[in-house]
Design a protein around this motif. Structure first.
Motif, PDB file in Angstrom:
ATOM      1  N   SER A   1      -4.210  -1.605  -3.552  1.00 14.28           N
ATOM      2  CA  SER A   1      -3.608  -0.358  -3.074  1.00 14.28           C
ATOM      3  C   SER A   1      -4.357   0.840  -3.645  1.00 14.28           C
ATOM      4  O   SER A   1      -4.799   0.814  -4.796  1.00 14.28           O
ATOM      5  CB  SER A   1      -2.145  -0.312  -3.520  1.00 14.28           C
TER       6      SER A   1
ATOM      7  N   HIS B   1      -2.929   3.404  -4.582  1.00 13.12           N
ATOM      8  CA  HIS B   1      -1.947   4.151  -5.384  1.00 13.12           C
ATOM      9  C   HIS B   1      -1.612   3.491  -6.726  1.00 13.12           C
ATOM     10  O   HIS B   1      -0.590   3.831  -7.323  1.00 13.12           O
ATOM     11  CB  HIS B   1      -0.642   4.312  -4.592  1.00 13.12           C
TER      12      HIS B   1
ATOM     13  N   ASN C   1       0.822  -1.223   0.000  1.00 11.62           N
ATOM     14  CA  ASN C   1       0.000   0.000   0.000  1.00 11.62           C
ATOM     15  C   ASN C   1       0.850   1.264   0.000  1.00 11.62           C
ATOM     16  O   ASN C   1       0.332   2.363   0.226  1.00 11.62           O
ATOM     17  CB  ASN C   1      -0.907   0.022   1.230  1.00 11.62           C
TER      18      ASN C   1
ATOM     19  N   GLU D   1      -2.596   3.638  -9.864  1.00  8.50           N
ATOM     20  CA  GLU D   1      -2.378   4.453 -11.079  1.00  8.50           C
ATOM     21  C   GLU D   1      -1.039   5.199 -11.010  1.00  8.50           C
ATOM     22  O   GLU D   1      -0.278   5.234 -11.977  1.00  8.50           O
ATOM     23  CB  GLU D   1      -3.533   5.443 -11.283  1.00  8.50           C
ATOM     24  N   GLU D   2      -0.753   5.797  -9.847  1.00  7.36           N
ATOM     25  CA  GLU D   2       0.508   6.546  -9.701  1.00  7.36           C
ATOM     26  C   GLU D   2       1.714   5.602  -9.768  1.00  7.36           C
ATOM     27  O   GLU D   2       2.776   5.972 -10.276  1.00  7.36           O
ATOM     28  CB  GLU D   2       0.564   7.264  -8.346  1.00  7.36           C
ATOM     29  N   LEU D   3       1.529   4.391  -9.250  1.00  5.68           N
ATOM     30  CA  LEU D   3       2.636   3.424  -9.278  1.00  5.68           C
ATOM     31  C   LEU D   3       2.962   2.989 -10.706  1.00  5.68           C
ATOM     32  O   LEU D   3       4.126   2.828 -11.063  1.00  5.68           O
ATOM     33  CB  LEU D   3       2.304   2.204  -8.418  1.00  5.68           C
TER      34      LEU D   3
ATOM     35  N   PRO E   1       2.931   4.607  -0.904  1.00  4.88           N
ATOM     36  CA  PRO E   1       2.788   5.636  -1.936  1.00  4.88           C
ATOM     37  C   PRO E   1       4.004   5.653  -2.854  1.00  4.88           C
ATOM     38  O   PRO E   1       5.064   5.135  -2.495  1.00  4.88           O
ATOM     39  CB  PRO E   1       2.692   6.940  -1.130  1.00  4.88           C
ATOM     40  N   PRO E   2       3.885   6.269  -4.043  1.00  5.37           N
ATOM     41  CA  PRO E   2       4.950   6.211  -5.043  1.00  5.37           C
ATOM     42  C   PRO E   2       6.307   6.774  -4.561  1.00  5.37           C
ATOM     43  O   PRO E   2       7.343   6.262  -4.971  1.00  5.37           O
ATOM     44  CB  PRO E   2       4.412   7.021  -6.222  1.00  5.37           C
ATOM     45  N   GLU E   3       6.288   7.796  -3.686  1.00  4.82           N
ATOM     46  CA  GLU E   3       7.580   8.356  -3.218  1.00  4.82           C
ATOM     47  C   GLU E   3       8.409   7.276  -2.535  1.00  4.82           C
ATOM     48  O   GLU E   3       9.630   7.196  -2.727  1.00  4.82           O
ATOM     49  CB  GLU E   3       7.395   9.492  -2.196  1.00  4.82           C
TER      50      GLU E   3
END
Ligand code: TUI
Length: 313
Positions: A75, A77, A46, A79-81, A48-50
């Motif tokens: 997760s 996130h 889960n 799409e961002e991943l 976040p991309p950062e």
């Protein structure tokens, strides 16, 4: 030395993938596995991309060999991943707990190979038509979120239904598991639980010790119907069973499961946390460097193959 088409396809020395376990498979572990000749995989879970970007950078600081990222489709996130993976040109992606169909062409265009984790033939057939590179066929012996079919029954069915490269996962500890998987038509294996006890794995020591202590019948399937998770038995699983028996609502059950993997993996609370581990946990007896784990799998596989060869006149 055992080499399969997977070694050429992924540009790796050994046909061994390290499972992309959420909270467990960080850059340190994935980098060590890739550097030693397997395919290390970062478990995005889960995160976040950062955070995932940091882990990718860590792997790249440790090795110039290929590695992967596992995307957990529940997760928030995803799409961002996917964007991050395309941007960072991650060589391989494995996906779990959902259907990655709509992202396949984007990933392929970026040069990323896509190996969805599947636990049923129906999804594998659908994804095969959408141009995936192969599959991780995950049997219910695995730790974590699992399907209903055993590795022994699932792998040959995915092989026959798709004709694509298949990596077997679930119940694999050493060369016996690797050779058995090859016999079923797989071209490699994914090993998760044994890598929890790798020296480079950054998980809390209590978690590693719980895996080392585990006996053959110490894992149990728990969680929501249709979303079963294999974990080591503890206070949490007993509490869950009681709630289920008393007819608790789905919301109450959901509440009990939330955040529990982190509690065990990071905080080391192995009684109230979710200690995900597969059925081979009992075979693990020591903490070893990732390179030694892979060398052991490969050496024992050669021995097994040799002995099997003597069976045929
Ligand atoms: O994903 C896994 N194993 C996991 S994810 C995970 S993180 C977690 N954290 C807290 C609670 C629960 C999970 C722990 N273990 N394995 C890959 C896997 N994917 N196995 C089965 C599937 C699967 C299931 C359904 C893949 C696709 C699918 O498709 C549904 C659909 O849309 O058709």
């Amino acid at each position: 030395m055992i080499r399969t088409i997977l070694c050429d396809l992924l540009d790796i020395k050994y046909p061994i993938l390290q499972g992309g376990m959420a909270w467990v498979a960080t850059g340190e572990l994935a980098g060590a596995v890739s550097q030693a000749g397997g395919l290390g995989i970062i478990g995005a879970g889960n995160a976040p991309p950062e955070i995932v970007k940091n882990e990718i950078n860590k792997v790249r600081s440790m090795t110039d060999k290929p590695f992967g990222v596992n995307i957990y489709y529940m997760s928030p996130h995803v799409e961002e991943l996917i964007k991050l993976i395309v941007e960072c040109k991650v060589p391989i992606v494995t996906t779990g707990a959902g259907n990655p169909g709509k992202h396949i062409s984007l990933l392929k265009q970026a040069g990323t190979k896509v190996f969805p984790v599947v636990s049923s033939v129906a999804l594998a057939k659908r994804l095969a038509k959408q141009g995936v590179d192969g599959f991780v066929a995950e049997g219910m012996e695995c730790g974590g979120h699992v399907g209903e079919i055993t590795t022994m029954a699932l792998v040959p069915q995915i092989v026959d239904a798709t004709g694509l490269p298949v990596i077997a996962a679930g119940g694999i500890y050493d060369g016996r598991g690797l050779v058995a998987a090859l016999a079923l038509g797989a071209c490699g294996v994914q090993v998760g639980t044994r890598f929890i006890c790798a020296e480079e794995c950054q998980i809390h020591n209590n978690y590693k010790e719980a895996v080392l202590r585990a006996k053959d019948r110490d894992t149990v399937l728990t969680g929501m119907p249709g979303h079963q998770v294999r974990v080591l038995k503890n206070k949490l699983t007993r509490e869950f069973e009681e709630l289920l028996r008393d007819g608790a609502s789905l919301d109450e059950l959901d509440e009990l499961g939330a955040g529990k993997l982190k509690l065990a993996a990071i905080d080391g609370d192995i009684q109230h946390g979710s200690v995900m581990a597969g059925q081979i946990a009992s075979m693990i007896t020591e903490i070893q460097p990732a390179a030694e784990i892979m060398a052991d799998i490969m050496e024992t596989a050669e021995e097994v193959l040799n002995n099997l060869g003597k069976l045929s006149e």
